[in-house]
Design an enzyme around this catalytic site. Structure first.
Site, PDB file in Angstrom:
ATOM      1  N   ASP A  43      67.123  58.240  33.774  1.00  0.00           N
ATOM      2  CA  ASP A  43      66.546  59.634  33.791  1.00  0.00           C
ATOM      3  C   ASP A  43      64.954  59.465  33.981  1.00  0.00           C
ATOM      4  OD1 ASP A  43      66.371  58.459  30.994  1.00  0.00           O
ATOM      5  OD2 ASP A  43      65.792  60.705  30.474  1.00  0.00           O
TER       6      ASP A  43
ATOM      7  N   GLU B 128      66.650  59.281  27.969  1.00  0.00           N
ATOM      8  CA  GLU B 128      65.781  58.574  27.171  1.00  0.00           C
ATOM      9  C   GLU B 128      64.529  59.631  27.064  1.00  0.00           C
ATOM     10  OE1 GLU B 128      62.363  56.714  25.707  1.00  0.00           O
ATOM     11  OE2 GLU B 128      62.489  57.537  27.655  1.00  0.00           O
TER      12      GLU B 128
END
Ligand SMILES: [Zn+2]
Length: 372
Positions: free
Chosen positions: A73, A130
């Site tokens: 991400d 994250e």
């Protein structure tokens, strides 16, 4: 298996703002499966923080299990990119695109290193959350590892830890973080009739002054002192003649391994209660501090860096939280990756030469891990 620059570009092109899933994982799974990795992809969580995709890619080998951890991400692109944030482009010596350094480049570099070196059991532990709340990310991967009976012996997190040049900094720990919201209730009234009201502001101010006077610790060999910052004070009173009904403040505490998040929350609750007994205190611990004391793992990674770029990295514990806080509960964990100057910024970019050197360093790490 594509070259590191091509794989990084393909990963950048697969737009993946948190929570990530789907195409970006397809790209990585494809690259890893051709070099012998078994791919385990799973989706967890619900709106609004999920669903999140995670992946454990495993290639059994001889000797210890080296895990490489990372996230696919990325933070939102924001405005003002010279070229499209998700249209990777090499200009001059730099590859531009969201995630180039944080941290699709490092993931591509580790994959390219794994293509080059046989050796110990390798896994890539890759999450799609994250940068967000990290509720369904690495924690879910750790649960999955336990279910499958997989125990890494050493872990390298590929976050961008380098400061001025590739290889100058390894992170062996990170501070913990807790955010706290304080609401002090009062009783609204006319300033001309204070006996009929109850002003919450003096209570909040007294509590904040006491909090500001707290000394948590003086730091230690590996960490700076723990620190409390008041980050917001809100009353929102528009009128000159009204005693407000509520006053609020927010704190952010960054703490070292001498503190625990829960204890800090209790300390703040006690301190606030002395000055504002009716106050409501809400806390969110985003992570405990962690430290992998300098030892065999930092020596291994430091040796690999020395062998490739000829410098000895500093061992640091600065910066925000990372997923290493979870992984360090499994095994010795350090973080090492690209230069972090452009992370989360407009025109995020990585030097192509650094990407190629990072492949060399990770290949050294894999080779040395066989005898860890
Ligand atoms: Zn990152």
């Amino acid at each position: 298996m594509p070259q590191v620059v091509d794989l990084t570009k393909a990963l950048i092109a697969a737009e993946s703002v948190t929570p990530a899933r789907g195409q970006v994982f397809d790209v990585l799974a494809q690259a890893l499966s051709v070099i012998g990795f078994e791919i385990d992809r799973f989706i967890v969580g619900e709106e609004p923080d999920g669903p999140v995709e995670n992946m454990i890619a495993l290639r059994p080998g001889a000797g210890p299990h080296l895990a490489f951890a990372g996230h696919l991400d990325v933070v939102p692109p924001g405005e003002g990119w010279t070229s499209g944030a998700f249209e990777p482009e090499v200009r001059g010596e730099l590859l531009h695109g969201r995630g180039a350094v944080d941290m699709k480049g490092a993931i591509a570099a580790f994959a390219a290193a794994a293509a080059r070196v046989e050796g110990p059991t390798l896994s890539l532990l890759i999450t799609g959350d994250e940068e967000g709340p990290a509720i369904y990310g690495t924690r879910a991967i750790i649960d999955r590892l336990a279910e499958r009976g997989l125990n890494p012996n050493l872990c390298v997190v590929g976050e961008p830890t380098s400061d001025q040049r590739l290889g100058d900094t390894i992170k062996i720990g990170r501070r913990g973080s807790v955010n706290i919201w304080i609401d002090v209730p009062g009783k609204q009234g006319h300033v001309a009739y204070p006996q009929l009201a109850d002003n919450p502001i003096p209570k909040l101010v007294a509590a904040l002054a006491a909090i500001d006077g707290l000394v948590l610790d003086t730091g230690n060999d590996w960490f700076q002192p723990s620190n409390i910052e008041v980050t917001d004070v809100t009353v929102g009173n528009q009128a000159t003649n009204v005693i407000p009904a509520k006053a609020s403040a927010r704190l952010s505490i960054r703490f070292n391994d001498e503190q625990r998040g829960e204890d800090l929350v209790e300390l703040i609750e006690r301190t606030v209660a002395l000055h504002a007994p009716d106050a409501q205190v809400i806390a969110r611990i985003s992570g405990e501090a962690f430290l992998t004391e300098p030892g065999p793992l930092s020596a291994l990674v430091g040796g690999a860096i020395q062998a490739v770029v000829g410098i000895t990295p500093a061992l640091s514990t600065t910066g925000g939280t990372s997923d290493a806080r979870f992984l360090s509960q499994l095994c010795p964990t350090v973080e090492f990756g690209l230069v972090n100057a452009t992370m989360h910024k407009t025109d995020e970019a990585v030097a192509v030469a650094d990407l190629e050197m990072l492949v060399d360093i990770y290949a050294e790490v894999i080779g040395r891990a066989a005898s860890f």
